[in-house]
Motif scaffolding. Structure first.
Motif, PDB file in Angstrom:
ATOM      1  N   PHE A 233      40.806  27.225  33.685  1.00 38.74           N
ATOM      2  CA  PHE A 233      39.839  28.243  34.090  1.00 38.74           C
ATOM      3  C   PHE A 233      39.491  28.140  35.574  1.00 38.74           C
ATOM      4  O   PHE A 233      39.397  29.160  36.276  1.00 38.74           O
ATOM      5  CB  PHE A 233      38.575  28.133  33.241  1.00 38.74           C
ATOM      6  N   VAL A 234      39.276  26.934  36.069  1.00 38.31           N
ATOM      7  CA  VAL A 234      38.945  26.756  37.486  1.00 38.31           C
ATOM      8  C   VAL A 234      40.097  27.246  38.362  1.00 38.31           C
ATOM      9  O   VAL A 234      39.883  27.976  39.346  1.00 38.31           O
ATOM     10  CB  VAL A 234      38.612  25.276  37.795  1.00 38.31           C
ATOM     11  N   ASN A 235      41.315  26.885  38.005  1.00 41.34           N
ATOM     12  CA  ASN A 235      42.472  27.331  38.780  1.00 41.34           C
ATOM     13  C   ASN A 235      42.606  28.850  38.764  1.00 41.34           C
ATOM     14  O   ASN A 235      42.941  29.478  39.778  1.00 41.34           O
ATOM     15  CB  ASN A 235      43.739  26.696  38.248  1.00 41.34           C
ATOM     16  N   GLU A 236      42.328  29.443  37.616  1.00 42.33           N
ATOM     17  CA  GLU A 236      42.423  30.909  37.488  1.00 42.33           C
ATOM     18  C   GLU A 236      41.363  31.601  38.345  1.00 42.33           C
ATOM     19  O   GLU A 236      41.657  32.577  39.039  1.00 42.33           O
ATOM     20  CB  GLU A 236      42.264  31.310  36.030  1.00 42.33           C
ATOM     21  N   LEU A 237      40.148  31.083  38.311  1.00 42.17           N
ATOM     22  CA  LEU A 237      39.063  31.692  39.080  1.00 42.17           C
ATOM     23  C   LEU A 237      39.305  31.529  40.578  1.00 42.17           C
ATOM     24  O   LEU A 237      39.031  32.451  41.363  1.00 42.17           O
ATOM     25  CB  LEU A 237      37.726  31.049  38.694  1.00 42.17           C
ATOM     26  N   LEU A 238      39.829  30.395  40.998  1.00 43.06           N
ATOM     27  CA  LEU A 238      40.137  30.187  42.420  1.00 43.06           C
ATOM     28  C   LEU A 238      41.287  31.080  42.860  1.00 43.06           C
ATOM     29  O   LEU A 238      41.291  31.612  43.977  1.00 43.06           O
ATOM     30  CB  LEU A 238      40.490  28.722  42.671  1.00 43.06           C
ATOM     31  N   LYS A 239      42.251  31.268  41.990  1.00 40.37           N
ATOM     32  CA  LYS A 239      43.374  32.147  42.297  1.00 40.37           C
ATOM     33  C   LYS A 239      42.903  33.586  42.472  1.00 40.37           C
ATOM     34  O   LYS A 239      43.296  34.292  43.403  1.00 40.37           O
ATOM     35  CB  LYS A 239      44.428  32.071  41.197  1.00 40.37           C
ATOM     36  N   ASN A 240      42.012  34.041  41.588  1.00 36.47           N
ATOM     37  CA  ASN A 240      41.486  35.403  41.673  1.00 36.47           C
ATOM     38  C   ASN A 240      40.661  35.587  42.951  1.00 36.47           C
ATOM     39  O   ASN A 240      40.628  36.677  43.541  1.00 36.47           O
ATOM     40  CB  ASN A 240      40.616  35.715  40.453  1.00 36.47           C
ATOM     41  N   LYS A 241      40.026  34.514  43.367  1.00 39.83           N
ATOM     42  CA  LYS A 241      39.208  34.576  44.589  1.00 39.83           C
ATOM     43  C   LYS A 241      40.050  34.846  45.821  1.00 39.83           C
ATOM     44  O   LYS A 241      39.649  35.553  46.741  1.00 39.83           O
ATOM     45  CB  LYS A 241      38.437  33.260  44.765  1.00 39.83           C
ATOM     46  N   THR A 242      41.259  34.282  45.825  1.00 36.32           N
ATOM     47  CA  THR A 242      42.137  34.418  47.004  1.00 36.32           C
ATOM     48  C   THR A 242      42.952  35.693  46.988  1.00 36.32           C
ATOM     49  O   THR A 242      43.563  36.066  47.970  1.00 36.32           O
ATOM     50  CB  THR A 242      43.072  33.218  47.116  1.00 36.32           C
ATOM     51  N   ASN A 243      43.002  36.352  45.828  1.00 34.68           N
ATOM     52  CA  ASN A 243      43.818  37.578  45.714  1.00 34.68           C
ATOM     53  C   ASN A 243      43.050  38.806  46.236  1.00 34.68           C
ATOM     54  O   ASN A 243      41.845  38.841  46.254  1.00 34.68           O
ATOM     55  CB  ASN A 243      44.210  37.818  44.260  1.00 34.68           C
TER      56      ASN A 243
END
Length: 257
Positions: free
Chosen positions: A247-257
């Motif tokens: 979940f943390v990796n997914e949320l950080l990925k969405n933040k950078t997109n």
């Protein structure tokens, strides 16, 4: 069917009758086997094997490593394919009674108590295999699986709190299954399951609450909005359990997109 969660692993078993037996073993497994962490204390397994579905991921990792080992040149033409397949079943079944029988687990868990690993689980798992005698495979083949299962703890075969002494690996098969389990339990060896959608069922990210002290019980999606730097810090500094890691990796990925 529970065995569907291991469909990729079952494909590595080449003998049809042994694969069918492996499906039965998994379908009859206690429900907790597919839900609990590989380590009840969190001390003895890597992050991917902790949290919901951790024991299932650990089991998948053991078979994956076993297949890598048995595929080495030094083992080519040394063992027949049925022997290798019996080892694959042993990998799948080695922790199938890790928290005891289904009855033992349910009795302990019904009052909300934490259920810890049972020291004699290798013996319980071996007996679980022997209970199928006369039904699917030849008795000597079941015994080969049971022996590998009962000895999978290797040198860690005694406990200060138990009088039981577990058997140590004797045959080449026993030793390879033990080594595969040993490597899969090392905290500094990570294994990716990002392409294995059946490795575990993630809860809903929208309702998942942060388990860590600073934002404990806050919705993780809200933490991502109010304190994104905290998620970055977690990603860089904390060996997170699943599903928090995903979940943390997914949320950080969405933040950078």
């Amino acid at each position: 069917m529970k065995s569907e969660l291991f469909k990729n692993e079952l494909k590595t078993i080449t003998s049809d009758d042994i694969r069918d037996f492996a499906k039965v073993v998994l379908d009859d497994a206690p429900d907790y086997f597919f839900k609990v962490a590989a380590s009840s204390t969190g001390k003895y397994h890597p992050a991917y094997a902790l949290g919901d579905g951790g024991l299932m991921r650990h089991t998948k990792a053991v078979l994956r490593i076993y297949n890598y080992i048995i595929g080495l040149e030094q083992y080519q033409n040394q063992f027949d394919e049925r022997w290798i397949d019996l080892g694959r079943v042993a990998c799948l079944a080695h922790d199938i009674q890790k928290s005891g029988t289904a009855e033992i687990y349910e009795e302990k868990a019904k009052d909300g108590k934490k259920v810890f690993t049972v020291f004699n689980h290798p013996l319980l798992a071996a007996e679980y295999i022997r209970n199928y005698k006369g039904l699917y495979l030849e008795d000597d083949e079941l015994e080969i699986i049971a022996d590998a299962v009962s000895s999978h703890m290797g040198q860690w075969n005694t406990s200060d709190r138990e009088s039981i002494v577990l058997p140590k690996p004797k045959s080449q098969l026993d030793k390879i299954v033990h080594v595969a389990d040993y490597l899969a339990s090392r905290k500094d060896i990570d294994i990716s399951f990002k392409d294995d959608t059946d490795a575990y069922d993630l809860p809903d990210i929208e309702t998942y609450k942060c388990p860590y002290k600073k934002h404990k019980d806050e919705l993780l999606v809200d933490v991502a909005k109010t304190d994104p730097e905290y998620l970055e810090w977690l990603s860089e500094n904390v060996n997170m359990r699943e599903p928090m890691k995903t979940f943390v990796n997914e949320l950080l990925k969405n933040k950078t997109n």
